[in-house]
Design a protein around this motif. Structure first.
Motif, mmCIF file in Angstrom:
data_model
loop_
_atom_site.group_PDB
_atom_site.id
_atom_site.type_symbol
_atom_site.label_atom_id
_atom_site.label_comp_id
_atom_site.label_asym_id
_atom_site.label_seq_id
_atom_site.Cartn_x
_atom_site.Cartn_y
_atom_site.Cartn_z
ATOM 1 N N ILE A 1 0.844 -1.207 0.000
ATOM 2 C CA ILE A 1 0.000 0.000 0.000
ATOM 3 C C ILE A 1 0.872 1.247 0.000
ATOM 4 C CG2 ILE A 1 -1.682 1.320 1.333
ATOM 5 C CD1 ILE A 1 -2.792 -1.359 2.352
ATOM 6 N N LEU A 2 1.860 1.296 0.887
ATOM 7 C CA LEU A 2 2.710 2.478 0.997
ATOM 8 C C LEU A 2 3.576 2.678 -0.245
ATOM 9 C CD1 LEU A 2 3.932 2.446 4.706
ATOM 10 C CD2 LEU A 2 1.964 3.586 3.696
ATOM 11 N N ALA A 3 3.936 1.595 -0.911
ATOM 12 C CA ALA A 3 4.786 1.708 -2.093
ATOM 13 C C ALA A 3 4.107 2.479 -3.210
ATOM 14 C CB ALA A 3 5.180 0.315 -2.578
ATOM 15 N N ARG A 4 2.789 2.578 -3.165
ATOM 16 C CA ARG A 4 2.040 3.286 -4.191
ATOM 17 C C ARG A 4 1.840 4.756 -3.867
ATOM 18 N NH1 ARG A 4 0.915 -1.935 -4.421
ATOM 19 N NH2 ARG A 4 0.223 -2.865 -6.390
ATOM 20 N N LEU A 5 2.393 5.196 -2.753
ATOM 21 C CA LEU A 5 2.249 6.591 -2.332
ATOM 22 C C LEU A 5 3.588 7.315 -2.425
ATOM 23 C CD1 LEU A 5 0.162 6.101 0.959
ATOM 24 C CD2 LEU A 5 -0.716 6.701 -1.311
ATOM 25 N N PRO A 6 3.580 8.635 -2.660
ATOM 26 C CA PRO A 6 4.818 9.414 -2.526
ATOM 27 C C PRO A 6 5.367 9.254 -1.109
ATOM 28 C CG PRO A 6 3.102 10.722 -3.585
ATOM 29 C CD PRO A 6 2.435 9.462 -3.094
ATOM 30 N N LEU A 7 6.672 9.343 -0.968
ATOM 31 C CA LEU A 7 7.298 9.066 0.323
ATOM 32 C C LEU A 7 6.756 9.956 1.429
ATOM 33 C CD1 LEU A 7 9.426 7.325 1.712
ATOM 34 C CD2 LEU A 7 11.101 9.106 1.221
ATOM 35 N N ARG A 8 6.521 11.240 1.132
ATOM 36 C CA ARG A 8 5.996 12.141 2.152
ATOM 37 C C ARG A 8 4.619 11.696 2.635
ATOM 38 N NH1 ARG A 8 4.963 18.050 0.098
ATOM 39 N NH2 ARG A 8 3.450 16.835 -1.103
ATOM 40 N N ASP A 9 3.765 11.255 1.698
ATOM 41 C CA ASP A 9 2.431 10.786 2.074
ATOM 42 C C ASP A 9 2.511 9.463 2.814
ATOM 43 O OD1 ASP A 9 1.383 13.001 0.832
ATOM 44 O OD2 ASP A 9 1.053 11.981 -1.082
ATOM 45 N N ALA A 10 3.470 8.621 2.430
ATOM 46 C CA ALA A 10 3.635 7.349 3.132
ATOM 47 C C ALA A 10 4.032 7.592 4.589
ATOM 48 C CB ALA A 10 4.693 6.500 2.429
ATOM 49 N N ALA A 11 4.890 8.604 4.806
ATOM 50 C CA ALA A 11 5.298 8.916 6.186
ATOM 51 C C ALA A 11 4.120 9.420 7.008
ATOM 52 C CB ALA A 11 6.417 9.952 6.164
ATOM 53 N N PRO B 1 3.338 3.203 12.087
ATOM 54 C CA PRO B 1 4.678 3.782 12.260
ATOM 55 C C PRO B 1 5.789 2.775 12.012
ATOM 56 C CG PRO B 1 3.225 4.532 14.008
ATOM 57 C CD PRO B 1 2.478 3.471 13.262
ATOM 58 N N ARG B 2 5.610 1.566 12.536
ATOM 59 C CA ARG B 2 6.636 0.550 12.316
ATOM 60 C C ARG B 2 6.649 0.093 10.866
ATOM 61 N NH1 ARG B 2 7.365 -4.708 11.793
ATOM 62 N NH2 ARG B 2 9.314 -5.609 12.590
ATOM 63 N N VAL B 3 5.463 0.060 10.235
ATOM 64 C CA VAL B 3 5.402 -0.354 8.838
ATOM 65 C C VAL B 3 6.198 0.618 7.975
ATOM 66 C CG1 VAL B 3 3.865 -0.615 6.846
ATOM 67 C CG2 VAL B 3 3.213 -1.585 9.058
ATOM 68 N N PHE B 4 6.021 1.911 8.195
ATOM 69 C CA PHE B 4 6.784 2.883 7.418
ATOM 70 C C PHE B 4 8.277 2.767 7.713
ATOM 71 C CE2 PHE B 4 8.851 7.044 7.058
ATOM 72 C CZ PHE B 4 8.684 7.249 5.696
ATOM 73 N N ALA B 5 8.618 2.517 8.970
ATOM 74 C CA ALA B 5 10.028 2.412 9.360
ATOM 75 C C ALA B 5 10.708 1.179 8.793
ATOM 76 C CB ALA B 5 10.152 2.425 10.883
ATOM 77 N N THR B 6 9.917 0.247 8.267
ATOM 78 C CA THR B 6 10.495 -0.963 7.662
ATOM 79 C C THR B 6 10.182 -1.042 6.170
ATOM 80 O OG1 THR B 6 8.516 -2.236 8.295
ATOM 81 C CG2 THR B 6 10.393 -2.259 9.822
ATOM 82 N N LEU B 7 9.719 0.052 5.582
ATOM 83 C CA LEU B 7 9.404 0.070 4.152
ATOM 84 C C LEU B 7 10.645 -0.326 3.363
ATOM 85 C CD1 LEU B 7 7.032 0.824 2.256
ATOM 86 C CD2 LEU B 7 8.046 3.096 2.078
ATOM 87 N N PRO B 8 10.585 -1.375 2.534
ATOM 88 C CA PRO B 8 11.803 -1.872 1.877
ATOM 89 C C PRO B 8 12.392 -0.902 0.859
ATOM 90 C CG PRO B 8 10.058 -3.528 1.851
ATOM 91 C CD PRO B 8 9.435 -2.252 2.277
ATOM 92 N N ARG B 9 11.540 -0.187 0.101
ATOM 93 C CA ARG B 9 12.019 0.654 -0.998
ATOM 94 C C ARG B 9 11.717 2.128 -0.711
ATOM 95 N NH1 ARG B 9 13.317 -0.373 -6.265
ATOM 96 N NH2 ARG B 9 12.648 -2.542 -5.996
ATOM 97 N N LEU B 10 12.741 2.960 -0.849
ATOM 98 C CA LEU B 10 12.591 4.408 -0.704
ATOM 99 C C LEU B 10 12.908 5.060 -2.046
ATOM 100 C CD1 LEU B 10 14.312 5.127 2.748
ATOM 101 C CD2 LEU B 10 11.891 4.644 2.277
ATOM 102 N N ARG B 11 11.942 5.823 -2.590
ATOM 103 C CA ARG B 11 12.134 6.560 -3.845
ATOM 104 C C ARG B 11 12.078 8.046 -3.550
ATOM 105 N NH1 ARG B 11 8.342 2.531 -5.664
ATOM 106 N NH2 ARG B 11 9.261 1.091 -7.184
#
Length: 506
Positions: free
Chosen positions: A46-56, A66-76
């Motif tokens: 779900i988070l991978a489909r959002l811009p990083l700022r919105d994912a945060a 919070p933990r899900v974002f902190a473990t997001l595998p890919r950062l663009r």
């Protein structure tokens, strides 16, 4: 003053009963529980489909996020990733570089797991090299970084790649754009040893640095070199290499050594428009100081390109390249008109065939984008056919406006091509031509192959449908009749005319 009146009972706000409040609270708890019940992989998707700022920003949604974002595998990241909301600019416009770096620093500080894939595109990385050096040191030293893509969009500047990248032992994919390659003299023993995919675009590298970088990637399977500056001799030593792609706007000698698994190769040589494709990095032989007049002369890219072509033996370069492809199964070559013009000025003529020890014994599919009716390039095509005894599929494609209006006579091919070589195995031939009525596209090489390929199963001539008007139906019929009047070496050969709506991609 008139006293405030108590509103009628019918208009008073109705307070929820205790049972209603409990039901609403339970509904909220149930919704939160259902969201939290999703596994980390689903939430990461779900988070991978959002811009990083919105994912945060999703960290406030539930206890899990919070933990899900902190473990997001890919950062663009791109320049506008941390701009203020509502800022008037596109994704290539960074409002405040310092705030951008502060925000990225907080993201990295809050990580609960190593970043697996990191992609960054920005123009200020070279201006704050110290900060980015530390950021890449943290990423590359985390023990979990697998994929790294770094794009420097300050196109008029080429900065040295941060040195921690060379020491990363976990990387499996590395994509670099517009960086200066300087491989350190001392590297960690495992640095880059796990890289399987290496993509170098618009990088600046000496022959020695490029050779060291490629050889360091001991597990390399896919190598793409796209417009490398300064380098003139590329040596590829990669025992695990399976796919090689080289695109160059200037003369480049590519020597493939010790690549026994190499199966697919593509070489594109586009020598047009040096004023747009060349840069000062192509003309400098060192990084010493130059006078103004010297720099001015080096910026005359058209003259530099002309001088470079005169000093280069294109025949030797091509033969050197082909000698390393003995086991390759599929070979794609893009050689436009500008290449044939340069090749025609070489004093040494193209070989009729490669030395027997360098035959392309594994080659099964050969795809050529060139003008096969140009005598210089036709000689080269003959060399390939004579040196590929096991060739099964031949594709020849002419791009828009490239083809010659007059085909070479059939005698040319009869003299050049050895009928006892390729013609014993060739089973499929495809010609793509711009116009069915331009000159005589169904003659020359086409006819020669039909008359001599003993196991030919299919020959197809593809052409633009838009080039055929309704009133040209009779002309199409004439071409069809001529095609089927040719004598065939293989009685099972099927000859076809196929109109296309767009340029094919082979």
């Amino acid at each position: 003053m008139e006293q405030e009146r108590t509103p009628p009972a019918s208009k008073r706000a109705r307070m929820p009963s205790p049972s209603q409040s409990q039901a609403q609270a339970q509904a909220v708890d149930d919704a939160e529980d259902r969201l939290s019940a999703l596994d980390d992989g689903a939430l990461h998707a779900i988070l991978a489909r959002l811009p990083l700022r919105d994912a945060a920003a999703t960290a406030v949604l539930s206890r899990r996020w919070p933990r899900v974002f902190a473990t997001l595998p890919r950062l663009r990241l791109h320049p506008a990733t941390f701009n203020r909301r509502g800022y008037d600019g596109d994704e290539d416009d960074c409002e405040d570089a310092h705030r951008w770096m502060d925000a990225l620093g907080r993201v990295l500080d809050g990580r609960a797991a190593p970043v697996a894939a990191f992609e960054v595109r920005a123009k200020f990385m070279g201006l704050y090299d110290g900060w980015f050096h530390d950021a890449f040191r943290r990423l590359c030293g985390s023990g979990g970084l697998l994929e790294l893509g770094v794009v420097n969009t300050k196109y008029d500047e080429c900065y040295p790649l941060p040195s921690p990248v060379y020491c990363c032992a976990t990387l499996t994919s590395l994509d670099l754009y517009n960086w200066r390659i300087r491989v350190p003299g001392r590297l960690a023993a495992a640095g880059l040893r796990a890289v399987r995919s290496l993509r170098l675009r618009d990088v600046v590298a000496t022959d020695a640095d490029l050779r060291r970088l490629i050889s360091r990637c001991g597990a390399l399977e896919h190598l793409e070199i796209h417009d490398v500056h300064r380098a003139r001799n590329v040596v590829v030593r990669a025992p695990c290499l399976e796919k090689l792609e080289v695109f160059s706007f200037r003369p480049l000698r590519v020597s493939v050594k010790k690549a026994p698994r190499l199966g697919t190769v593509r070489l594109d040589l586009s020598y047009c428009y040096p004023e747009d494709s060349w840069s000062i990095n192509d003309t400098m032989d060192s990084e010493e100081d130059y006078s103004f007049s010297e720099i001015e002369a080096m910026c005359d890219y058209e003259k530099m390109a002309e001088r470079e072509h005169k000093q280069t033996d294109e025949v030797r370069n091509m033969v050197t390249f082909l000698r390393g492809l003995c086991g390759v199964k599929k070979l794609q070559l893009y050689l436009p008109t500008e290449y044939s013009e340069v090749l025609s000025k070489v004093r040494v003529s193209m070989l009729k065939r490669l030395p027997k020890k360098n035959y392309l014994l594994g080659l099964e599919t050969l795809a050529l984008t060139l003008d096969h009716n140009d005598k210089v390039l036709a000689t080269f095509v003959s060399c390939l056919l004579n040196s590929s005894p096991n060739l099964k599929n031949l594709i020849i494609k002419e791009v828009w406006g490239m083809g010659s209006s007059v085909p070479l006579p059939a005698e040319f091919w009869e003299e050049q091509v050895d009928a006892d070589c390729t013609l014993n195995h060739l089973s499929s031939v495809t010609f793509y031509i711009e116009s069915l009525f331009k000159g005589n596209p169904c003659g020359s090489l086409c006819r020669f192959l039909v008359m001599n390929a003993r196991v030919l199963r299919r020959l197809c001539i593809e052409y633009y449908r838009s080039k055929v008007r309704p009133e040209d139906a009779a002309k199409v019929e004439e071409v069809w009749k001529e095609l089927h009047c040719w004598p065939r070496a293989s009685p099972d050969a099927v000859l076809e005319l196929c109109p296309l709506d767009r340029c094919p991609s082979y």
